[in-house]
Structures are given as structure tokens and as C-alpha cells.
Design an enzyme around this catalytic site. Structure first.
Site, PDB file in Angstrom:
ATOM      1  N   ASP A 192     -17.427 -53.946 -38.351  1.00 57.56           N
ATOM      2  CA  ASP A 192     -17.601 -52.520 -38.578  1.00 57.56           C
ATOM      3  C   ASP A 192     -16.550 -51.729 -37.802  1.00 57.56           C
ATOM      4  O   ASP A 192     -16.257 -52.042 -36.642  1.00 57.56           O
ATOM      5  CB  ASP A 192     -19.002 -52.096 -38.135  1.00 57.56           C
ATOM      6  N   GLU A 243     -14.794 -54.030 -42.511  1.00 63.62           N
ATOM      7  CA  GLU A 243     -15.265 -52.785 -43.121  1.00 63.62           C
ATOM      8  C   GLU A 243     -14.266 -51.688 -42.777  1.00 63.62           C
ATOM      9  O   GLU A 243     -14.106 -51.327 -41.615  1.00 63.62           O
ATOM     10  CB  GLU A 243     -16.657 -52.443 -42.582  1.00 63.62           C
ATOM     11  N   HIS A 262     -26.417 -47.447 -45.922  1.00 65.68           N
ATOM     12  CA  HIS A 262     -26.934 -46.549 -44.888  1.00 65.68           C
ATOM     13  C   HIS A 262     -26.053 -45.317 -44.705  1.00 65.68           C
ATOM     14  O   HIS A 262     -26.486 -44.326 -44.117  1.00 65.68           O
ATOM     15  CB  HIS A 262     -27.065 -47.294 -43.554  1.00 65.68           C
ATOM     16  N   ASP A 263     -24.814 -45.378 -45.183  1.00 67.98           N
ATOM     17  CA  ASP A 263     -23.931 -44.214 -45.195  1.00 67.98           C
ATOM     18  C   ASP A 263     -23.980 -43.572 -46.577  1.00 67.98           C
ATOM     19  O   ASP A 263     -24.721 -44.000 -47.448  1.00 67.98           O
ATOM     20  CB  ASP A 263     -22.498 -44.628 -44.863  1.00 67.98           C
ATOM     21  N   ASP A 317     -12.145 -31.665 -49.555  1.00 63.47           N
ATOM     22  CA  ASP A 317     -12.333 -32.307 -48.249  1.00 63.47           C
ATOM     23  C   ASP A 317     -13.632 -33.112 -48.148  1.00 63.47           C
ATOM     24  O   ASP A 317     -14.181 -33.282 -47.057  1.00 63.47           O
ATOM     25  CB  ASP A 317     -12.318 -31.238 -47.142  1.00 63.47           C
ATOM     26  N   GLN A 319     -18.111 -37.946 -47.835  1.00 65.87           N
ATOM     27  CA  GLN A 319     -19.195 -38.740 -48.412  1.00 65.87           C
ATOM     28  C   GLN A 319     -20.237 -37.824 -49.049  1.00 65.87           C
ATOM     29  O   GLN A 319     -20.425 -36.688 -48.627  1.00 65.87           O
ATOM     30  CB  GLN A 319     -19.876 -39.605 -47.345  1.00 65.87           C
TER      31      GLN A 319
END
Length: 489
Positions: A198, A239, A296-297, A343, A346
Site C-alpha cells: 500500500d 498499489e 474501502h476507498d 479536480d 475519487q
């Protein structure tokens, strides 16, 4: 080690029942033989923040979750994947606590990157700071050494607090490599088969660069850690959230990569009822990937899809997601924003909610994921067709909690009774069992509002057909008896 080309589950240690023993029981009772590809257990270690992603150490399991024997028990039936935050460790770790007390006299001082190891006199250089890919307003935190009262600025890429809870490791240090090797030995002793590295993109800090995926130094580190992991029969999964071409460089070096492009691309495909973006993407894509729709993100947008998305179309996708309750995380650095100022980093929400709680659309999305080459991962909330958890966002103040609901056994049973979850289970079993998925993949020509993906191995075949307007998904395949068959998803 060979990674099984079958479906994996992603879950927190406490998200399916409350702890690791409950997770094992849930796997046996509710999902027997379903996750033949393995179980990705999000950080089960003692941690001081970020829901496990600020680990204090990797030698223990957080007592609230269980013990290493619980991990080993899960590993008896499943390949277990865990995360190693190779870039950082918790401020509460014994290593950094000793450094806070003794400063440069600490036996662990080499583990950490103080700014005097980076800039002369430890003074940040403005032109260097402007190039760094920031995850917080500044890439360092200031601490006071107990023995001397001296102020020390230490590199901290992540963390909302100031000073940060997540302290970067100096991967050039022999001491750091010894520590990482000890962590891997412990993993090997406890039946861990895959380790996700990670935040590995942030490990190299070099003046005059973005301090993100710095070449060639990052490959030198990866070569070292791969040789060490290979000696313990552990597979690595780096990752890296970055421009997809950087990901492809990792693939050329022989590593598995994450398909962070697919989740957004499938959303756009279903919203626009057009296969153009998906088909274009599938033409030139490494096959050695782990695929996902949710995790989880949030759903990655920038920098992962830089140069792949039309921002005008992306805004339409975002508008739909926000109308359906999603929230947005933004990019902090101008360098990684689009030229027109777009911009979005996520999109946070459950995949099922982003698709309007539409069972047919959701199953079409999963069918595309399972047919695209790679090791498919299904996040536990997605497995149960979970909806946005606004209460958790309100309580925590963390946007990503919208897709991190913890399920009781009763909630699992209730979710499993829904038609959409039963249909997903059937699709998972098909993906696990049909032999054609170990053969050759083709994208078949079709009308723009249709998708046709095909796998063949010897005489075996399976072909996915999706009508994007009607959201109708069917699979034609050769069954165990050698008969042509059709399965409506």
C-alpha cells in the site's frame, strides 16, 4: 506462488460479524466455496488511525479483532491477502516513540526521514515543495524530542492531523529493510500468501521531483522486496494511484497491478449506454491485473484516468452519482488537475447506490468486471448490494465511511435474501467454475449500445452479451455436459 484466477473478497476484519472469528464463520456459513481466489483482509493490525491504515506494528493482531491463529484458520481454506503500508508506520509505534524520546540517538532513528536528510539544514525549498504530489497541505510534521527539546521535522505524506499519525519510513535505510523483512517473515509464518504494498508510490523522496513513483529508484526497491518475498513464496501486489501509463510500467516489470480504470469506465458505459470508452480501453490493457468496482476507498478518477476521460462527460457521470448520494474527494495539487480545472480524485459511495439501486444495471456492471481479464475482487459492501451509509459519514466526518458499513449476522442474512444478491452469488460461482476463463479473451464487434466479451479455452467458451439500453445481461456457454447453454444473469 500462483494467484488463483477466481473471485476474491475484500473485507475489514470486523465488517462481517464483528471480528476475525465471525469473519471465518461468515465465510463458512454464508459464502462456502464462493471466494476461491482468496480473502483480502484490510489491516487487522493495531493501528492509531485511518481505520487500520496507520499500523503500529505488523507482528500483532488488534486484540478487538482476534489473534494470528484466527488469520491462520482463515488461511487454511483461503489464500489470505494483507496490506503492508510500506511507506509509513504509526506515530504510536514503539519505533517512533523511541525516536521522539531520544532523537538521533534512538536505535530507530534511521527508520525515519528527517528533513535534514533531504534538504540542507532541514529547510524546505519552495521550488521543490511546489513539485511534490501532496496528500496533505505540507509533506512533513514537526515534533519535539523529549531528551533535548529539539524540534525535528519528519516526512509525513499522509494524515489529517498535524502532526500526522502516519510517519514515513526511510526505505534507503538498512534498518528499514531489516524491519520489513521481519514483517514478511511473520506473514509467512502465519499463512499469508499475498501482500499488497500500500502507498508504495510514495516511498522514494528525491529533491526536484514529485516524490511520487520516482524512477529508477522505485524499481530498485521493488526488486529488493520482490526477491525477499519470493524467498517466502509470497506474491506482491503494488498499489499505486497514478497515471495509468505508470501502472503499465509496473506491469512490464512483471508485477500485478490494480485496474483502477475499470470502475469509472463501467459507470460511464452504463450511464451513456455506449461501449466506446470501454472497448477503447480494453484494446490495450495489461492482463495481469486485479479488478474491482468498489473498495474501502472511492472510485478513482484523477490522476488514474488522466488523458482517458473527457471532463465534460465526467461531470455528467459525477452529477448522476451525486444525485444518488455520493460525495467527492478533490485533488490538492494543481499539477494533477485537468487543464480546465477538473479536480475530482475519487467518487465516494456504494456502487449499487451509484447505479440507482438498479439490480439489472448492477449485475451488468459485475458481469463486465468478471469478464475483463484479471483477478476479480468483490468488496463486502458490494457483495451484499449495500446502499450509501450516510449516518456513518455524519458520525465520523470521513467521506469514505459512506461505503464502509459494518454488517451484523442478521444484516448479512437479510441482504442475502434479496434477489440482487442471490443473482450476484450465482454470477460469482459461474466466474469461479467455468474453465474458459483460463483461456483466451476477445472483445467481439457489436452495436454501440451493446457489449460482447468472449473467452475460449480449447472447445470451452463463454460469451457475455449486454444490451446497455435494456440492461439485459446473458451469457452463452458450453456446459459440463458439452451442451450449448444460455444463462440470464
Amino acid at each position: 506462488m500462483t494467484v488463483e484466477n477466481q473471485v476474491q473478497l475484500i473485507t475489514y476484519p470486523d465488517s462481517l460479524g464483528g471480528d476475525l472469528k465471525s469473519l471465518n464463520r461468515a465465510l463458512s456459513s454464508f459464502f462456502p466455496d464462493m471466494f476461491k481466489g482468496g480473502i483480502h483482509i484490510l489491516p487487522p493490525f493495531p493501528s492509531s488511525g485511518d481505520r487500520g491504515f496507520a499500523p503500529i506494528n505488523y507482528l500483532e493482531i488488534e486484540p478487538a479483532f482476534g489473534t494470528w491463529s484466527d488469520i491462520k484458520a482463515i488461511g487454511e481454506k483461503h489464500s489470505v491477502l494483507v496490506d503492508l503500508m510500506v511507506n509509513h508506520i504509526s506515530m504510536q509505534s514503539k519505533y517512533f516513540q523511541d525516536f521522539l524520546k531520544h532523537g538521533h540517538k534512538s536505535e530507530y532513528a534511521e527508520l525515519f526521514l528527517t528533513l535534514d536528510k533531504f534538504w540542507n539544514n532541514g529547510e524546505p525549498v519552495k521550488k521543490d515543495l511546489e513539485k511534490i504530489f501532496l496528500r496533505r497541505p505540507k509533506p512533513y510534521s514537526t515534533f519535539t524530542i523529549e531528551d533535548t527539546g529539539e524540534k525535528k521535522r519528519v516526512w509525513t505524506t499522509f494524515g489529517k492531523e498535524d502532526p500526522s499519525e502516519q510517519i514515513d519510513l526511510n526505505v534507503h535505510s538498512a534498518k528499514t529493510k531489516q524491519l520489513l523483512t521481519a514483517f514478511f517473515k511473520n506473514f509467512s509464518n502465519n499463512n499469508i500468501k499475498i501482500v499488497r504494498l500500500d502507498a508504495v508510490g510514495y516511498i522514494i523522496k528525491k529533491p526536484g521531483t514529485s516524490c511520487f513513483f520516482v524512477e529508477p529508484e522505485i524499481y530498485q526497491f521493488l526488486d529488493w522486496i520482490k526477491e525477499m518475498a519470493d524467498s517466502m513464496n509470497i506474491e506482491l501486489l503494488p498499489e499505486v494511484h497514478t497515471h495509468y501509463k505508470t501502472q503499465y510500467k509496473l506491469a512490464k516489470h512483471g508485477y500485478y497491478i490494480y485496474d483502477f480504470i475499470l470502475p469509472y469506465t463501467i459507470l460511464e458505459t452504463l450511464f451513456s449506454q455506449s461501449n466506446k470508452s470501454l472497448y477503447k480501453y480494453l484494446k490495450d490493457r495489461p492482463e495481469k491485473q486485479f479488478t474491482m468496482l468498489d473498495c474501502h476507498d472511492g472510485i478513482p478518477v484523477l490522476p488514474d484516468l488522466e488523458d482517458l476521460i473527457n471532463t465534460t462527460e465526467a461531470i455528467k457521470v459525477l452529477d448522476v452519482c451525486e444525485e444518488r448520494g455520493a460525495n467527492i474527494s478533490r485533488i490538492l495539487t494543481d499539477e494533477h488537475k485537468a487543464e480546465d480545472g477538473f479536480d475530482v480524485h475519487q467518487i465516494n459511495g456504494t456502487y449499487y447506490s451509484m447505479l440507482g439501486n438498479d439490480d439489472d444495471a448492477y449485475l451488468a456492471a459485475r458481469a463486465i468486471q468478471f469478464f475483463v481479464p484479471g483477478i476479480p475482487q468483490v468488496y463486502y459492501v458490494g457483495l451484499l448490494a449495500g446502499e450509501n451509509d450516510y449516518e456513518s459519514v455524519h458520525k465520523s466526518g470521513e467521506k469514505r465511511e459512506i461505503n464502509r458499513h459494518n454488517y451484523t449476522f442478521e444484516e448479512i442474512r437479510t441482504s442475502m435474501e434479496t434477489e440482487v444478491v442471490q443473482r450476484l452469488f450465482e454470477l460469482i460461482r459461474f466466474r469461479n467454475e467455468h474453465p474458459a476463463f483460463n483461456g483466451d479473451f476477445k472483445v467481439l464487434e457489436s452495436e454501440e449500445n451493446e457489449i460482447q466479451l468472449n473467452w475460449t479455452k480449447d472447445e470451452q467458451y463463454c460469451t457475455l452479451f449486454i444490451d446497455l439500453k435494456e440492461k439485459k445481461t446473458v451469457i452463452d456457454y458450453l456446459d459440463k455436459d458439452g451442451e450449448d447453454n444460455r444463462y440470464t444473469v
